[in-house]
Design a protein around this motif. Sequence first.
Motif, PDB file in Angstrom:
ATOM      1  N   ASN A 110      24.404  15.052  16.055  1.00 40.60           N
ATOM      2  CA  ASN A 110      24.334  13.907  15.434  1.00 40.60           C
ATOM      3  C   ASN A 110      24.637  12.906  16.590  1.00 40.60           C
ATOM      4  O   ASN A 110      25.456  13.398  17.563  1.00 40.60           O
ATOM      5  N   CYS A 170      24.404   8.464  17.943  1.00 37.75           N
ATOM      6  CA  CYS A 170      23.679   6.919  17.948  1.00 37.75           C
ATOM      7  C   CYS A 170      22.279   7.080  18.332  1.00 37.75           C
ATOM      8  O   CYS A 170      21.416   6.324  17.885  1.00 37.75           O
ATOM      9  N   ILE A 200      21.277  10.570  12.516  1.00 35.64           N
ATOM     10  CA  ILE A 200      21.011   9.285  13.243  1.00 35.64           C
ATOM     11  C   ILE A 200      22.112   8.445  12.638  1.00 35.64           C
ATOM     12  O   ILE A 200      21.696   8.195  11.424  1.00 35.64           O
ATOM     13  N   GLU A 241      17.148   1.631  13.543  1.00 31.40           N
ATOM     14  CA  GLU A 241      17.470   3.253  13.174  1.00 31.40           C
ATOM     15  C   GLU A 241      16.030   4.027  13.126  1.00 31.40           C
ATOM     16  O   GLU A 241      16.000   5.253  13.301  1.00 31.40           O
ATOM     17  N   ARG A 265      14.711   4.759  16.501  1.00 29.32           N
ATOM     18  CA  ARG A 265      15.556   5.812  17.085  1.00 29.32           C
ATOM     19  C   ARG A 265      15.345   7.012  16.448  1.00 29.32           C
ATOM     20  O   ARG A 265      15.135   8.121  17.234  1.00 29.32           O
ATOM     21  N   ALA A 266      15.127   7.186  15.030  1.00 29.29           N
ATOM     22  CA  ALA A 266      14.807   8.186  14.512  1.00 29.29           C
ATOM     23  C   ALA A 266      13.543   9.055  14.765  1.00 29.29           C
ATOM     24  O   ALA A 266      13.260  10.165  15.145  1.00 29.29           O
ATOM     25  N   ILE A 321      13.775  10.505  18.506  1.00 38.29           N
ATOM     26  CA  ILE A 321      14.453  11.659  18.526  1.00 38.29           C
ATOM     27  C   ILE A 321      13.604  12.835  17.796  1.00 38.29           C
ATOM     28  O   ILE A 321      13.436  13.830  18.165  1.00 38.29           O
ATOM     29  N   VAL A 339      15.042  15.222  11.269  1.00 35.38           N
ATOM     30  CA  VAL A 339      16.077  13.987  11.654  1.00 35.38           C
ATOM     31  C   VAL A 339      16.188  13.438  10.306  1.00 35.38           C
ATOM     32  O   VAL A 339      15.428  13.308   9.318  1.00 35.38           O
ATOM     33  N   ILE A 358      18.550   9.937   8.579  1.00 30.44           N
ATOM     34  CA  ILE A 358      19.588   8.683   9.024  1.00 30.44           C
ATOM     35  C   ILE A 358      20.759   8.863   7.803  1.00 30.44           C
ATOM     36  O   ILE A 358      20.314   8.812   6.942  1.00 30.44           O
TER      37      ILE A 358
END
Length: 181
Positions: free
Chosen positions: A40, A42, A68, A87, A90-91, A94, A103, A105
């Motif tokens: 995990n 940020c 995340i 978010e 970002r997810a 990744i 993934v 959140i």
Amino acid sequence: MYPSDEQLKAGAVARILERTRLIARVAIARRNGARIVFANGCFDILHVGHVRYLEAAKALGDLLVVGINTDVQVRVLKGAGRPFVSERERAEIIASLRAVDLVTIFPEPTVETLLLAIRPDVHAKGTDYTPDTVPEREVVRSYGGRVRIVGDPKDHSSSNMIVRLNQRNTVMNDETEGSEV
């Protein structure tokens, strides 16, 4: 034939799951004999340290699940002005990495609730931790999981990158202010 941008995006987005779907997918994988690894972070500004951490985590098992932090929690952890990347984005970033299988959140301040929900065999943390400083270590041990420290030395940091970029921009602005056009 190469996949289109839409197909690539759909693939990454399809690996981002809300909690109940994630729990179900992990249960299916476990029934099929998969060793589950959880990592995990940020992941606000992706750098090579993140990639090495996630690749090393994946090497510990068959299915790598990455949690995340929400935008709200990143602000709490990193301060005002963060995150730079939302978010969902970002997810998706990744999820697009080869090492990452799923993934999610998570909105909680820690991953304890998520760990208890999916019960990974291994909880992988980066080298800024030791086995004794991982905040969730007792939760992981409570269900028989193991904590592993993986990745390269903590020589990379999004926060440090931001400081360096700001310093560079300040120098560049100072240099251009005195020049005539």
